[in-house]
Write an enzyme that holds these catalytic residues in place. Structure first.
Site, PDB file in Angstrom:
ATOM      1  N   THR A 186       1.437  -7.568  12.298  1.00 54.94           N
ATOM      2  CA  THR A 186       0.922  -6.232  12.637  1.00 54.94           C
ATOM      3  C   THR A 186      -0.455  -6.002  12.030  1.00 54.94           C
ATOM      4  OG1 THR A 186       1.793  -5.127  10.685  1.00 54.94           O
ATOM      5  CG2 THR A 186       3.283  -5.311  12.561  1.00 54.94           C
ATOM      6  N   CYS A 187      -1.047  -4.865  12.412  1.00 55.39           N
ATOM      7  CA  CYS A 187      -2.405  -4.547  11.944  1.00 55.39           C
ATOM      8  C   CYS A 187      -2.413  -3.934  10.552  1.00 55.39           C
ATOM      9  CB  CYS A 187      -3.070  -3.579  12.916  1.00 55.39           C
ATOM     10  SG  CYS A 187      -3.315  -4.315  14.519  1.00 55.39           S
ATOM     11  N   ASP A 188      -1.248  -3.688   9.965  1.00 49.41           N
ATOM     12  CA  ASP A 188      -1.210  -2.989   8.676  1.00 49.41           C
ATOM     13  C   ASP A 188      -1.378  -3.966   7.517  1.00 49.41           C
ATOM     14  OD1 ASP A 188      -0.858  -1.272   6.607  1.00 49.41           O
ATOM     15  OD2 ASP A 188       1.046  -0.456   7.301  1.00 49.41           O
ATOM     16  N   SER A 189      -2.172  -3.532   6.515  1.00 47.71           N
ATOM     17  CA  SER A 189      -2.446  -4.424   5.382  1.00 47.71           C
ATOM     18  C   SER A 189      -1.222  -4.640   4.499  1.00 47.71           C
ATOM     19  CB  SER A 189      -3.582  -3.854   4.539  1.00 47.71           C
ATOM     20  OG  SER A 189      -3.209  -2.576   4.083  1.00 47.71           O
ATOM     21  N   ASN A 191       3.355  -1.230  16.247  1.00 50.27           N
ATOM     22  CA  ASN A 191       2.331  -1.930  17.050  1.00 50.27           C
ATOM     23  C   ASN A 191       2.877  -2.416  18.394  1.00 50.27           C
ATOM     24  OD1 ASN A 191       0.145  -3.775  14.701  1.00 50.27           O
ATOM     25  ND2 ASN A 191       0.396  -1.613  15.078  1.00 50.27           N
TER      26      ASN A 191
END
Ligand code: PLP
Length: 384
Positions: A323-326, A362
């Site tokens: 996913t795009c989350d850190s 996402n």
């Protein structure tokens, strides 16, 4: 704990799944865990904790073994009903419930509920003629990483006063229960808590309150993550010792979740992206903490991994989810082979608190489950 294997050896996993990420469910392992815990806790009635993994085939596998079930919501009751399990095989153990939840559970035919405070008792008054209640007490296992004793459970010293209120309200409390915390490293707290409850039963009788007829020792039985392999017979020895002191006619119950579901599933992932960032290589897998690996965040778990690669170069590396989350990071290693695209990562003992809390963040779907026999190469697996 990471095992490295040649990339070609991944075929034993890739031949089991159509695509990755995938969860491989092995009913034989699930049955073996159920049988193993039953043998280690003779005379104890086991109720599988559906919350740990409600996958329908897992539920029906256990149902066919004659299992009973611990539920926390009307939705879990419906899941069980959909695989043919009736309410007479369920107990509802959530200490805090909405009125609507209670109404639905009673309407489904569930008759056992749990409370740990008087406000929860009031909610049960309208149903008092149809139900039996267990009082949950708080005991802390210092060696269980997931502590449930602060959020739930009355202090044992308050038990008599709560039972007094229940008695005056016409609510039949005939059981005591506890959960010492999940993934306990030993069963000493289970044993001490059971012994404490047995003493409390005598005090309850001395106060001329209705007798306690059942004690539920909860869950907490561990899976084999980065710890040593679990010998359930040895693990449960302290509990068996106290079981010998249980008076005739007292039912002893348990609500195992993780120990049954975790070993029954393995997660097959692939490297779907990689990038060199500074000194470190980042490897992006097709499953992460928003998928089947939320336990890394929620429970602080780390899983045993087998990595299939032909890589030779060694460098610092970071594993991340898709996913795009850190926050979707899975582990950092100072020295690791520089993996290639499509290298395969298998995570073991992935059945508990994984799919149950996976999201579609996402728009990325959680891993699909396939029912297959886990390869013999998986360490520490038994089949029934
Ligand atoms: C009430 C209750 N019973 C049983 C379980 C299952 O515990 P475990 O998976 O540690 O066996 C839990 C887990 O949170 C729980 O809250």
């Amino acid at each position: 704990m990471i095992h490295l294997e040649p990339r070609e050896a991944a075929s034993e996993w890739l031949s089991l799944v159509d695509t990755t990420p995938a969860m491989v469910f092995d009913p034989q392992v699930c049955r073996a865990q159920w049988a193993g815990l039953s043998q280690a806790l003779p005379g104890v009635d086991l109720f599988y904790a559906v919350k740990s993994n409600p996958y329908p085939e897992l539920l029906s596998t256990l149902a066919a073994e004659g299992a009973q079930f611990d539920v926390a919501s009307a939705a879990e009751i419906r899941m069980l009903e959909s695989v043919g399990v009736g309410a007479s095989r369920m107990i509802h153990t959530h200490p805090i419930k909405t009125d609507a939840e209670i109404e639905r559970a009673v309407a489904s035919g569930v008759t056992t509920f749990v409370v740990d405070n008087v406000d929860e008792l009031w909610k049960l008054i309208p149903y008092r003629h149809a139900i039996r209640v267990m009082l949950r007490l708080s005991f802390i296992a210092p060696d269980a990483p997931i502590d449930l004793s602060k959020k739930f459970g009355a202090m044992p010293k308050d038990a008599l006063s709560i039972l007094d209120v229940a008695n005056d309200s016409g609510i039949r409390v005939d059981g005591l229960c506890f959960h010492v915390g999940s993934q306990a490293a030993s069963a000493y707290t289970h044993a001490e808590a059971l012994a404490h409850c047995l003493k409390l039963c005598e005090a309850i009788l001395a106060e001329e309150l209705p007798p306690i007829q059942r004690i539920d020792i909860g869950g907490g039985f561990p899976a084999h993550y980065l710890n040593d392999p679990i010998d359930l017979m040895a693990f449960c020895a302290p509990i068996r010792e106290v079981l010998q002191t249980v008076p005739d006619g007292m039912q002893i119950m348990a609500e195992p979740g993780r120990v049954i579901s975790a070993p029954a599933m393995a997660l097959v992932c692939k490297v779907v992206g990689r990038a060199r960032r500074g000194d470190a290589w980042w490897f992006y897998l097709d499953d992460g903490v928003y998928g089947a690996q939320s336990g890394r965040l929620f429970d602080g778990m780390q899983y045993r991994m087998t990595v299939y690669t032909s890589a030779e170069e060694i460098a610092p590396c970071v594993f991340a989810g898709p996913t795009c989350d850190s926050i979707d990071e899975l582990g950092r290693f100072p020295q690791f082979p520089v993996l290639n695209m499509n290298d395969v990562v298998v995570m073991h003992e992935m059945g508990a608190y994984t799919l149950a809390s996976a999201t579609h963040f996402n728009g990325i779907a959680p891993p699909k489950v396939v029912t297959r026999t886990l390869p013999d190469s998986v360490p520490g697996i038994e089949r029934a």
